[in-house]
Design a protein around this motif. Structure first.
Motif, PDB file in Angstrom:
ATOM      1  N   LEU A 197       3.625 -16.003 -13.509  1.00  0.00           N
ATOM      2  CA  LEU A 197       2.409 -16.144 -12.705  1.00  0.00           C
ATOM      3  C   LEU A 197       2.280 -17.565 -12.152  1.00  0.00           C
ATOM      4  O   LEU A 197       1.917 -17.751 -10.985  1.00  0.00           O
ATOM      5  N   THR A 198       2.599 -18.555 -12.976  1.00  0.00           N
ATOM      6  CA  THR A 198       2.538 -19.957 -12.532  1.00  0.00           C
ATOM      7  C   THR A 198       3.508 -20.214 -11.392  1.00  0.00           C
ATOM      8  O   THR A 198       3.177 -20.889 -10.412  1.00  0.00           O
ATOM      9  N   LEU A 199       4.705 -19.645 -11.497  1.00  0.00           N
ATOM     10  CA  LEU A 199       5.743 -19.869 -10.487  1.00  0.00           C
ATOM     11  C   LEU A 199       5.507 -19.081  -9.198  1.00  0.00           C
ATOM     12  O   LEU A 199       6.241 -19.253  -8.226  1.00  0.00           O
ATOM     13  N   LEU A 200       4.487 -18.234  -9.210  1.00  0.00           N
ATOM     14  CA  LEU A 200       4.126 -17.498  -8.005  1.00  0.00           C
ATOM     15  C   LEU A 200       2.830 -17.996  -7.384  1.00  0.00           C
ATOM     16  O   LEU A 200       2.520 -17.648  -6.232  1.00  0.00           O
ATOM     17  N   THR A 201       2.085 -18.822  -8.128  1.00  0.00           N
ATOM     18  CA  THR A 201       0.761 -19.241  -7.653  1.00  0.00           C
ATOM     19  C   THR A 201       0.621 -20.762  -7.631  1.00  0.00           C
ATOM     20  O   THR A 201       0.782 -21.388  -6.590  1.00  0.00           O
ATOM     21  N   ALA A 202       0.317 -21.361  -8.781  1.00  0.00           N
ATOM     22  CA  ALA A 202       0.027 -22.795  -8.838  1.00  0.00           C
ATOM     23  C   ALA A 202       1.223 -23.643  -8.419  1.00  0.00           C
ATOM     24  O   ALA A 202       1.080 -24.649  -7.709  1.00  0.00           O
ATOM     25  N   PRO A 211       4.411 -22.443  -6.715  1.00  0.00           N
ATOM     26  CA  PRO A 211       5.075 -21.221  -6.234  1.00  0.00           C
ATOM     27  C   PRO A 211       6.551 -21.375  -5.886  1.00  0.00           C
ATOM     28  O   PRO A 211       7.019 -20.922  -4.840  1.00  0.00           O
ATOM     29  N   LEU A 212       7.301 -21.993  -6.770  1.00  0.00           N
ATOM     30  CA  LEU A 212       8.712 -22.247  -6.493  1.00  0.00           C
ATOM     31  C   LEU A 212       9.572 -20.993  -6.588  1.00  0.00           C
ATOM     32  O   LEU A 212      10.694 -20.972  -6.089  1.00  0.00           O
ATOM     33  N   ALA A 213       9.045 -19.939  -7.232  1.00  0.00           N
ATOM     34  CA  ALA A 213       9.794 -18.683  -7.260  1.00  0.00           C
ATOM     35  C   ALA A 213       9.973 -18.130  -5.855  1.00  0.00           C
ATOM     36  O   ALA A 213      10.930 -17.401  -5.576  1.00  0.00           O
ATOM     37  N   LEU A 214       9.057 -18.502  -4.951  1.00  0.00           N
ATOM     38  CA  LEU A 214       9.137 -18.033  -3.567  1.00  0.00           C
ATOM     39  C   LEU A 214      10.183 -18.781  -2.760  1.00  0.00           C
ATOM     40  O   LEU A 214      10.414 -18.470  -1.587  1.00  0.00           O
ATOM     41  N   THR A 215      10.825 -19.778  -3.376  1.00  0.00           N
ATOM     42  CA  THR A 215      11.915 -20.494  -2.714  1.00  0.00           C
ATOM     43  C   THR A 215      13.281 -20.045  -3.220  1.00  0.00           C
ATOM     44  O   THR A 215      14.295 -20.599  -2.797  1.00  0.00           O
ATOM     45  N   SER A 216      13.311 -19.069  -4.129  1.00  0.00           N
ATOM     46  CA  SER A 216      14.607 -18.677  -4.686  1.00  0.00           C
ATOM     47  C   SER A 216      14.657 -17.204  -5.086  1.00  0.00           C
ATOM     48  O   SER A 216      15.036 -16.356  -4.283  1.00  0.00           O
ATOM     49  N   SER A 217      14.255 -16.888  -6.317  1.00  0.00           N
ATOM     50  CA  SER A 217      14.499 -15.544  -6.842  1.00  0.00           C
ATOM     51  C   SER A 217      13.676 -14.459  -6.161  1.00  0.00           C
ATOM     52  O   SER A 217      14.107 -13.308  -6.111  1.00  0.00           O
ATOM     53  N   LEU A 261       4.681  -9.227  -7.978  1.00  0.00           N
ATOM     54  CA  LEU A 261       4.594  -8.961  -6.545  1.00  0.00           C
ATOM     55  C   LEU A 261       5.037  -7.552  -6.169  1.00  0.00           C
ATOM     56  O   LEU A 261       4.459  -6.940  -5.276  1.00  0.00           O
ATOM     57  N   GLY A 262       6.056  -7.043  -6.831  1.00  0.00           N
ATOM     58  CA  GLY A 262       6.557  -5.713  -6.517  1.00  0.00           C
ATOM     59  C   GLY A 262       6.977  -5.587  -5.063  1.00  0.00           C
ATOM     60  O   GLY A 262       7.725  -6.426  -4.545  1.00  0.00           O
ATOM     61  N   PRO A 263       6.471  -4.566  -4.328  1.00  0.00           N
ATOM     62  CA  PRO A 263       6.878  -4.359  -2.936  1.00  0.00           C
ATOM     63  C   PRO A 263       6.366  -5.440  -1.978  1.00  0.00           C
ATOM     64  O   PRO A 263       6.784  -5.492  -0.822  1.00  0.00           O
ATOM     65  N   LEU A 264       5.466  -6.303  -2.436  1.00  0.00           N
ATOM     66  CA  LEU A 264       4.959  -7.388  -1.598  1.00  0.00           C
ATOM     67  C   LEU A 264       5.884  -8.601  -1.596  1.00  0.00           C
ATOM     68  O   LEU A 264       5.601  -9.593  -0.912  1.00  0.00           O
ATOM     69  N   ALA A 265       6.977  -8.536  -2.339  1.00  0.00           N
ATOM     70  CA  ALA A 265       7.867  -9.688  -2.479  1.00  0.00           C
ATOM     71  C   ALA A 265       8.449 -10.132  -1.137  1.00  0.00           C
ATOM     72  O   ALA A 265       8.473 -11.327  -0.825  1.00  0.00           O
ATOM     73  N   ALA A 266       8.915  -9.189  -0.324  1.00  0.00           N
ATOM     74  CA  ALA A 266       9.541  -9.549   0.954  1.00  0.00           C
ATOM     75  C   ALA A 266       8.545 -10.211   1.909  1.00  0.00           C
ATOM     76  O   ALA A 266       8.813 -11.307   2.421  1.00  0.00           O
ATOM     77  N   PRO A 267       7.388  -9.599   2.188  1.00  0.00           N
ATOM     78  CA  PRO A 267       6.442 -10.278   3.085  1.00  0.00           C
ATOM     79  C   PRO A 267       5.920 -11.590   2.518  1.00  0.00           C
ATOM     80  O   PRO A 267       5.704 -12.552   3.267  1.00  0.00           O
ATOM     81  N   ALA A 268       5.746 -11.654   1.198  1.00  0.00           N
ATOM     82  CA  ALA A 268       5.289 -12.907   0.584  1.00  0.00           C
ATOM     83  C   ALA A 268       6.317 -14.016   0.792  1.00  0.00           C
ATOM     84  O   ALA A 268       5.954 -15.179   1.015  1.00  0.00           O
TER      85      ALA A 268
END
Length: 267
Positions: free
Chosen positions: A205-210, A212-218, A232-239
């Motif tokens: 949750l921390t790596l997706l919000t506060a 959000p470095l998960a959105l730069t890799s995995s 995120l589930g199916p929202l991963a691609a648009p996010a």
């Protein structure tokens, strides 16, 4: 004013590159050391995968794609932000930032382009061949939409990296001290060499919000490869595509706010 900035930016970049390349031997020796350092990280992942076939459901070639994607996005984003914003704390403390405020030029533009860090060449030299090998080796049927998503997600991750670093550095304009926040940033960044799903829920949750470095890799790489993305589930691609532009806008607003709170060297 915009045309004035556009004309001056190449001059700033050229002057800085000339200063960096004055001692070319030392410059390329540093790049070689970078390649060895990050290459050893990849070797560690290789040793780990030699004992286990997969890590969190990711194979060897998929992890290579993840690592190269993270490294390339970081190097492109950090080249436009890290050294410049890390040094901002010292400029604020010594009062030299005040000189930028009286220039007929945007302080941010001058700060970024007068210190464009070509030192990240070592990261890029390692990341590109590794990424090319991983793209050819991964068990995935590449299509034009998939390739376009990959490029767009890489650009978004680059923007997100630069935005986060900008916000950390800009904090010095309010608190004077901000470099300790970079230690926190890189602590989380190193985690993102691995799939998000291997970490406990609170860290995910921390790596997706506060932070959000998960959105730069995995997240973008996982969305591309059809991996299940926690939370995120199916929202991963648009996010993945929206994160960079949205955080860039947030960083711009925070930069303006921090500048409005800056009181100068005298307090």
């Amino acid at each position: 004013m915009i045309l004035h900035h556009i004309r001056v930016i190449p001059l700033l970049v050229r002057m800085f590159i000339r200063s960096q390349m004055e001692y070319r031997g030392a410059f390329w020796l540093d790049r070689f050391a970078q390649i060895l350092s990050y290459g050893s990280v990849f070797a560690t992942i290789s040793i780990l995968l030699s004992r286990f076939d997969t890590l969190g459901g990711w194979t060897w070639s998929e992890l290579a794609l993840l690592y190269s994607f993270q490294l390339l996005a970081y190097s492109l984003g950090a080249a436009m932000s890290f050294t410049q914003l890390r040094d901002l704390e010292e400029q604020v403390r010594l009062g030299t930032y005040d000189a930028l405020l009286v220039k007929p030029f945007s302080p941010w533009v001058y700060l970024i382009f007068s210190g464009l860090n070509i030192g990240y060449a070592g990261h890029i030299i390692l990341a590109l061949p590794l990424m090319a090998w991983a793209i050819l080796s991964v068990d995935f049927a590449w299509t034009l939409p998939a390739a376009l998503f990959f490029v767009a997600a890489l650009l978004s991750a680059t923007l997100l990296t630069a935005a986060l670093i900008t916000m950390i550095g800009a904090t010095a304009l309010i608190w004077v001290r901000s470099n300790h926040l970079f230690s926190i940033f890189f602590g989380f960044w190193e985690l993102m060499r691995y799939p998000l799903n291997i970490f406990p829920g609170p860290i995910q949750l921390t790596l997706l919000t506060a932070v959000p470095l998960a959105l730069t890799s995995s997240v973008p790489v996982g969305a591309l490869l059809g991996k299940p993305i926690p939370i995120l589930g199916p929202l991963a691609a648009p996010a993945s595509l929206l994160a960079g532009p949205l955080w860039a806008l947030l960083a711009m607003a925070y930069w303006r706010y921090a500048n409005s709170k800056y009181q100068g060297a005298g307090g």
